[in-house]
Design an enzyme around this catalytic site. Structure first.
Site, mmCIF file in Angstrom:
data_model
loop_
_atom_site.group_PDB
_atom_site.id
_atom_site.type_symbol
_atom_site.label_atom_id
_atom_site.label_comp_id
_atom_site.label_asym_id
_atom_site.label_seq_id
_atom_site.Cartn_x
_atom_site.Cartn_y
_atom_site.Cartn_z
ATOM 1 N N ASN A 201 -3.263 13.129 -2.749
ATOM 2 C CA ASN A 201 -4.468 13.576 -3.456
ATOM 3 C C ASN A 201 -4.925 14.937 -2.940
ATOM 4 O O ASN A 201 -5.316 15.816 -3.726
ATOM 5 C CB ASN A 201 -5.595 12.551 -3.279
ATOM 6 C CG ASN A 201 -5.511 11.402 -4.274
ATOM 7 O OD1 ASN A 201 -4.891 11.539 -5.337
ATOM 8 N ND2 ASN A 201 -6.116 10.277 -3.944
ATOM 9 N N HIS B 39 -6.126 14.719 -7.673
ATOM 10 C CA HIS B 39 -6.291 13.313 -8.050
ATOM 11 C C HIS B 39 -5.538 12.946 -9.325
ATOM 12 O O HIS B 39 -5.126 11.785 -9.484
ATOM 13 C CB HIS B 39 -7.786 12.992 -8.215
ATOM 14 C CG HIS B 39 -8.515 12.951 -6.918
ATOM 15 N ND1 HIS B 39 -8.507 11.858 -6.080
ATOM 16 C CD2 HIS B 39 -9.271 13.900 -6.296
ATOM 17 C CE1 HIS B 39 -9.234 12.112 -5.011
ATOM 18 N NE2 HIS B 39 -9.718 13.343 -5.116
ATOM 19 N N GLU C 1 -4.972 2.358 -3.769
ATOM 20 C CA GLU C 1 -3.509 2.445 -3.805
ATOM 21 C C GLU C 1 -2.876 1.153 -3.316
ATOM 22 O O GLU C 1 -1.731 1.137 -2.880
ATOM 23 C CB GLU C 1 -3.026 3.634 -2.966
ATOM 24 C CG GLU C 1 -3.247 3.517 -1.479
ATOM 25 C CD GLU C 1 -4.584 4.078 -0.994
ATOM 26 O OE1 GLU C 1 -4.667 4.415 0.186
ATOM 27 O OE2 GLU C 1 -5.535 4.203 -1.796
ATOM 28 N N ASP D 28 -3.153 9.818 -9.517
ATOM 29 C CA ASP D 28 -3.217 8.755 -10.534
ATOM 30 C C ASP D 28 -1.842 8.488 -11.130
ATOM 31 O O ASP D 28 -1.476 7.332 -11.386
ATOM 32 C CB ASP D 28 -4.201 9.138 -11.639
ATOM 33 C CG ASP D 28 -5.649 9.021 -11.199
ATOM 34 O OD1 ASP D 28 -5.894 8.446 -10.121
ATOM 35 O OD2 ASP D 28 -6.525 9.514 -11.936
ATOM 36 N N ASP E 133 0.855 -1.186 0.000
ATOM 37 C CA ASP E 133 0.000 0.000 0.000
ATOM 38 C C ASP E 133 0.896 1.242 0.000
ATOM 39 O O ASP E 133 1.891 1.296 0.723
ATOM 40 C CB ASP E 133 -0.894 -0.014 1.240
ATOM 41 C CG ASP E 133 -1.940 1.087 1.216
ATOM 42 O OD1 ASP E 133 -3.024 0.842 0.666
ATOM 43 O OD2 ASP E 133 -1.661 2.184 1.745
#
Length: 346
Positions: free
Chosen positions: A233, A238, A268, A242, A225
Site C-alpha cells: 500500500n 491502496h 488482508e 485492493d 495473511d
C-alpha cells in the site's frame, strides 16, 4: 195484442241473452287487457331495473341458443365487449372480437356439457376501444325435458384490471424478495472480493462445528495473511493493494473443493473452512494454497506477494471463536518464523 206483447218480451229476452254475455266478455277482455298492460309496465320496469343493476355491477348477460347457434347479448354485455348499442353478436363479429378466445370458450363449454350446477370460465376478448381483455363468466346450462342441453346462460364481467393488479402485486412481491435476498447477500458478502465476510464466515464456522460434532467428522480451519501488505500500500497505493487482495481471494476460491468456504475476515486476512478434512489433508491444503498464492500473483499484473498460513483442527473444547483464535495464533507463529510458510496450531 196479446201476441204482440209476448213477441216484445221474447225479443227483449233474446237481446238480454245476447248482450249480457257479450258485455261480460268485453268486461273480462278489458280486465285482461288492463292486467296485461300493467304486467307489461311492470316487466318493462323490471327489465330497466335489471339493465341498471347490470350497469352498476359491471356485468352483462350472454345467452347461447345451441339449437339455432344464436348468441344474444344484453346492453351491458355490448358495453363490456366495446360494441355499439343494439349490435348483434353474429358469427363474423365473434370471430373478429375473439380470434383466440372463441376456441377457448367453445372447448370450455364442451367440457361442461353435462353440468347441472353453475360453472366458471374465462376467455380472452379483443375490445375495439380497450384492446385485449380477460372476461370471466359464471355459466349455467339449460336443459330440455329430454335431457339435451338447449342453452347456455352466462353472466359476464371484465376481470382484466383484477388480473393486472394481481400481476403488479406479484411483481412487487418478487421484486421485494429479490431486494431482500440481495440485501442479505450484501450483508454477508465482502464487497471487494465477493467472498463471504467475517460475519458470514463465523456463522458458517458455527454451523460446520455443529455438523462435525453431530456426524463425528473432523473439521480443519486455515487462517492466512498476506505478507508485508502495508509495504504494498505504501509503495504502490491502496488501489493496487485492493487488486492484490482481489487476486488472493480468487486464488483461494479456485483452491476450494465442494463444501468448503473461503472468506475475507479482515484487511488482508482470509480464512478457509475445511469440513471432513483430516489433519494431514488440512496441512496439505494450507501448503497448496501458499504455493498457489506465490505462483499466482507472480504471473498476474500486480506485485508478487506471499502469504503466511496457520491451520488448526477442531478440538472437543473448541467454540468457533476459540478455533479461529488457535488458527490465528498459528498464523502469527508462521510470520515469526520468517513468513511465506505454514504453521500448525498447538
Amino acid at each position: 195484442m196479446l201476441l204482440s206483447g209476448r213477441t216484445h218480451l221474447i225479443e227483449r229476452w233474446l237481446i238480454a241473452a245476447t248482450v249480457l254475455p257479450l258485455l261480460s266478455l268485453l268486461w273480462r277482455h278489458y280486465r285482461l287487457s288492463n292486467q296485461l298492460e300493467q304486467g307489461e309496465k311492470s316487466l318493462g320496469a323490471s327489465v330497466s331495473e335489471l339493465a341498471l343493476a347490470e350497469e352498476l355491477a359491471g356485468v352483462g348477460r350472454w345467452c347461447i341458443d345451441l339449437k339455432t347457434e344464436e348468441h344474444r347479448w344484453s346492453e351491458e354485455m355490448r358495453n363490456i365487449v366495446g360494441v355499439a348499442s343494439g349490435v348483434q353478436p353474429t358469427d363474423e363479429l365473434l370471430v373478429e372480437l375473439m380470434p383466440e378466445g372463441l376456441s377457448q370458450l367453445e372447448v370450455t363449454l364442451a367440457s361442461h356439457i353435462k353440468d347441472t350446477e353453475a360453472f366458471r370460465i374465462e376467455f380472452e376478448f379483443e375490445n375495439p376501444r380497450l384492446g385485449s381483455r380477460v372476461l370471466q363468466a359464471c355459466a349455467r346450462n339449460v336443459f330440455a325435458q329430454s335431457g339435451a342441453r338447449e342453452q347456455v346462460f352466462m353472466v359476464v364481467r371484465d376481470v382484466t384490471e383484477t388480473y393486472l393488479q394481481f400481476a403488479k402485486a406479484e411483481q412487487e412481491k418478487n421484486t421485494a424478495m429479490l431486494e431482500a435476498e440481495e440485501a442479505k447477500r450484501m450483508a454477508n458478502t465482502d464487497p471487494l472480493t465477493g467472498l463471504a465476510n467475517r460475519r458470514a464466515a463465523m456463522a458458517a464456522l458455527d454451523r460446520a462445528i455443529v455438523a462435525a460434532r453431530t456426524e463425528g467428522e473432523p473439521l480443519g480451519l486455515l487462517v492466512l495473511d498476506i505478507d508485508y501488505f502495508k509495504a504494498i500500500n505504501d509503495t504502490h497505493g491502496h488501489a493496487v493493494g485492493d487488486e492484490v487482495i482481489v487476486q488472493v481471494g480468487r486464488i483461494a476460491s479456485r483452491c476450494l473443493r465442494p463444501g468448503q468456504l473461503a472468506a475475507r475476515v479482515g484487511g488482508e486476512e482470509f480464512l478457509v473452512i475445511l469440513p471432513g478434512v483430516t489433519p494431514a489433508a488440512t496441512a496439505g491444503a494450507a501448503e497448496r494454497l501458499r504455493l498457489a498464492i506465490e505462483a499466482g500473483t507472480a504471473s498476474a499484473p500486480i506485485p508478487q506477494v506471499t502469504a503466511s498460513i496457520g491451520h488448526a483442527m477442531l478440538e472437543p473444547y473448541d467454540t468457533s471463536l476459540l478455533l479461529f483464535a488457535r488458527a490465528d495464533d498459528a498464523l502469527y507463529e508462521a510470520k515469526r518464523e520468517g513468513r511465506n510458510r505454514v504453521a500448525r496450531a498447538a
